[in-house]
Design an enzyme around this catalytic site. Sequence first.
Site, PDB file in Angstrom:
ATOM      1  N   GLU A  42       0.833  -1.204   0.000  1.00  0.00           N
ATOM      2  CA  GLU A  42       0.000   0.000   0.000  1.00  0.00           C
ATOM      3  C   GLU A  42       0.867   1.252   0.000  1.00  0.00           C
ATOM      4  OE1 GLU A  42      -2.797   1.292  -0.343  1.00  0.00           O
ATOM      5  OE2 GLU A  42      -4.367   0.436   0.879  1.00  0.00           O
ATOM      6  N   ASP A  43       0.312   2.349  -0.486  1.00  0.00           N
ATOM      7  CA  ASP A  43       1.032   3.618  -0.429  1.00  0.00           C
ATOM      8  C   ASP A  43       0.983   4.209   0.973  1.00  0.00           C
ATOM      9  OD1 ASP A  43      -1.701   4.217  -0.587  1.00  0.00           O
ATOM     10  OD2 ASP A  43      -1.482   5.748  -2.136  1.00  0.00           O
TER      11      ASP A  43
ATOM     12  N   PHE B 204      -1.325  16.413   4.654  1.00  0.00           N
ATOM     13  CA  PHE B 204      -1.809  15.935   3.357  1.00  0.00           C
ATOM     14  C   PHE B 204      -0.611  15.890   2.413  1.00  0.00           C
ATOM     15  CE2 PHE B 204      -5.438  14.789   0.861  1.00  0.00           C
ATOM     16  CZ  PHE B 204      -4.954  14.898  -0.422  1.00  0.00           C
ATOM     17  N   VAL B 205      -0.162  14.675   2.130  1.00  0.00           N
ATOM     18  CA  VAL B 205       1.044  14.493   1.326  1.00  0.00           C
ATOM     19  C   VAL B 205       0.708  13.965  -0.067  1.00  0.00           C
ATOM     20  CG1 VAL B 205       2.628  14.205   3.262  1.00  0.00           C
ATOM     21  CG2 VAL B 205       1.435  12.203   2.358  1.00  0.00           C
TER      22      VAL B 205
ATOM     23  N   ASP C 188      -4.000   5.164   6.531  1.00  0.00           N
ATOM     24  CA  ASP C 188      -4.542   6.345   7.175  1.00  0.00           C
ATOM     25  C   ASP C 188      -5.564   5.875   8.219  1.00  0.00           C
ATOM     26  OD1 ASP C 188      -5.557   8.872   7.739  1.00  0.00           O
ATOM     27  OD2 ASP C 188      -5.858   9.452   5.667  1.00  0.00           O
TER      28      ASP C 188
ATOM     29  N   ARG D  76       1.011  12.634  -8.696  1.00  0.00           N
ATOM     30  CA  ARG D  76       1.571  11.291  -8.550  1.00  0.00           C
ATOM     31  C   ARG D  76       3.005  11.209  -9.079  1.00  0.00           C
ATOM     32  NH1 ARG D  76      -2.426   7.635  -7.071  1.00  0.00           N
ATOM     33  NH2 ARG D  76      -4.527   8.041  -7.833  1.00  0.00           N
TER      34      ARG D  76
END
Length: 181
Positions: free
Chosen positions: A98-99, A151-152, A102, A164
């Site tokens: 996963e990126d 928020f990245v 959260d 992206r």
Amino acid sequence: MYNDIEQIWISKEDLSKRIKEIALELDEEYKGKNPLMICILRGAVMFFADLIREMKIPLEIDFMSISSYGAGVNSTGEVKLVKDLDTKLAGRDVIIVEDIIDTGYTLQYLKKNLNTRNPNSIKTCCLLDKPSRREVETYPDFKGFEIENQFVVGYGLDFDQNYRNLPEIGILKPSVYQEEK
């Protein structure tokens, strides 16, 4: 794009160094095995590609697409399967890549869904972990960086499908995503 970035949070060099370390950890953990690495599209694609290129053990890959954000900046809490796997999981050692983790809803959904397919094991690997936002009890087995509630974007992470392709991870200026409300 850089005009929308408040600051670079993680440099290309730091990303590369940490990904090599994670690859070594995975190589050691799965030595003598042939794990199935599952890339969660679209955000994890950069991390996934760089990670598997650093790994030295035999492995297979597949892709899933999951949505829990829509076009907003916050998870909706509702997870939707957009693209399923092509590979059978029965008896396989699975690594979900996963990126970012959260709220944890997506990872919880994935683990529950994939466990019904009788894998030998399921472990999770994420580039970024944001535990301050966790709403469900789930944590990665392998992680690149723990980050604060910022928020990245960049290195696969997006806002409304943009940013992206930034080669590092930056904090998006609040004015950019607050305009969208």
